[in-house]
Enzyme design. Sequence first.
Site, PDB file in Angstrom:
ATOM      1  N   HIS A  49      19.250   6.524  89.917  1.00 17.57           N
ATOM      2  CA  HIS A  49      20.680   6.263  89.818  1.00 17.57           C
ATOM      3  C   HIS A  49      21.448   7.453  90.390  1.00 17.57           C
ATOM      4  O   HIS A  49      20.859   8.509  90.650  1.00 17.57           O
ATOM      5  CB  HIS A  49      21.092   6.022  88.354  1.00 17.57           C
ATOM      6  CG  HIS A  49      20.800   7.183  87.456  1.00 17.57           C
ATOM      7  ND1 HIS A  49      19.724   7.239  86.620  1.00 17.57           N
ATOM      8  CD2 HIS A  49      21.443   8.366  87.305  1.00 17.57           C
ATOM      9  CE1 HIS A  49      19.708   8.391  85.977  1.00 17.57           C
ATOM     10  NE2 HIS A  49      20.747   9.094  86.378  1.00 17.57           N
TER      11      HIS A  49
HETATM   12  C1  T46 Z   1      20.201  11.804  84.773  1.00 18.89           C
HETATM   13  C2  T46 Z   1      18.746  12.106  84.702  1.00 18.89           C
HETATM   14  C3  T46 Z   1      18.407  13.465  85.230  1.00 18.89           C
HETATM   15  C4  T46 Z   1      21.892   8.123  75.808  1.00 18.89           C
HETATM   16  O1  T46 Z   1      22.133   7.320  74.878  1.00 18.89           O
HETATM   17  N1  T46 Z   1      22.596   9.276  75.922  1.00 18.89           N
HETATM   18  C5  T46 Z   1      22.369  10.177  76.922  1.00 18.89           C
HETATM   19  O2  T46 Z   1      23.047  11.237  76.969  1.00 18.89           O
HETATM   20  C6  T46 Z   1      21.352   9.891  77.891  1.00 18.89           C
HETATM   21  C7  T46 Z   1      21.088  10.855  79.024  1.00 18.89           C
HETATM   22  C8  T46 Z   1      20.653   8.727  77.760  1.00 18.89           C
HETATM   23  N2  T46 Z   1      20.910   7.872  76.737  1.00 18.89           N
HETATM   24  C9  T46 Z   1      20.106   6.638  76.609  1.00 18.89           C
HETATM   25  C10 T46 Z   1      20.362   5.591  77.671  1.00 18.89           C
HETATM   26  C11 T46 Z   1      19.019   4.908  77.804  1.00 18.89           C
HETATM   27  O3  T46 Z   1      18.930   3.869  76.855  1.00 18.89           O
HETATM   28  O4  T46 Z   1      18.729   6.997  76.734  1.00 18.89           O
HETATM   29  C12 T46 Z   1      18.027   5.991  77.428  1.00 18.89           C
HETATM   30  C13 T46 Z   1      17.269   6.582  78.619  1.00 18.89           C
HETATM   31  O5  T46 Z   1      18.235   6.996  79.622  1.00 18.89           O
HETATM   32  P1  T46 Z   1      17.956   6.851  81.206  1.00 18.89           P
HETATM   33  O6  T46 Z   1      17.087   5.690  81.446  1.00 18.89           O
HETATM   34  O7  T46 Z   1      19.283   6.898  81.899  1.00 18.89           O
HETATM   35  O8  T46 Z   1      17.144   8.204  81.477  1.00 18.89           O
HETATM   36  P2  T46 Z   1      16.702   8.808  82.888  1.00 18.89           P
HETATM   37  O9  T46 Z   1      15.641   9.815  82.582  1.00 18.89           O
HETATM   38  O10 T46 Z   1      16.395   7.759  83.872  1.00 18.89           O
HETATM   39  O11 T46 Z   1      18.015   9.603  83.429  1.00 18.89           O
HETATM   40  C14 T46 Z   1      18.504  10.730  82.706  1.00 18.89           C
HETATM   41  C15 T46 Z   1      20.020  10.641  82.549  1.00 18.89           C
HETATM   42  O12 T46 Z   1      20.371   9.379  81.958  1.00 18.89           O
HETATM   43  C16 T46 Z   1      20.755  10.784  83.849  1.00 18.89           C
HETATM   44  O13 T46 Z   1      22.128  11.026  83.604  1.00 18.89           O
HETATM   45  O14 T46 Z   1      20.887  12.260  85.678  1.00 18.89           O
HETATM   46  O15 T46 Z   1      18.177  11.936  83.387  1.00 18.89           O
END
Ligand code: T46
Length: 132
Positions: A49
């Site tokens: 993303h």
């Molecule tokens: C990024 C990269 C480097 C939350 O509820 N609060 C938060 O602050 C974050 C970061 C995530 N979440 C929840 C949303 C999803 O249900 O945690 C779950 C996993 O998040 P996501 O799939 O977006 O995680 P990554 O590792 O793909 O991405 C993350 C960050 O979301 C993003 O901002 O830049 O790490």
Amino acid sequence: MSFKIVNFKCFGDDRGSLVALEANKSVPFNIKRVYYIFSTKDGVSRGFHAHRKLKQVAVCVKGSCRFVLDDGKQKTHVLLDDATKGLLIEDLIWREMYDFSHECVLMVLGSEYYDESDYVRDYEEFLELSGC
Ligand code: T46
């Protein structure tokens, strides 16, 4: 491309090492949020993303991982394996994280509270928004 590696001052002595991160100093924004990624399973990639507004600094405080950073025109691979270096990502950059070592703890400092509407999760939309 809007990212750079930031070198943090490390206070090391015969007891070990200490790094202090401060908002608007070593980290060039107001820190509203900290999260960390750990216990990543073998072969997993994350991210896929971009962010519309969020600025972030990512620090691998233990172990190592790699980022792919893509501004729509070029892709750059960055290795994070040093707790005294941060990856500052600003503006609209598509990011993917991969090659997490078993012990990897990836800490991320963010300029905004969590907001799903700030995410661009569709690569075609990302290309349009970045003017490519
Ligand atoms: C990024 C990269 C480097 C939350 O509820 N609060 C938060 O602050 C974050 C970061 C995530 N979440 C929840 C949303 C999803 O249900 O945690 C779950 C996993 O998040 P996501 O799939 O977006 O995680 P990554 O590792 O793909 O991405 C993350 C960050 O979301 C993003 O901002 O830049 O790490």
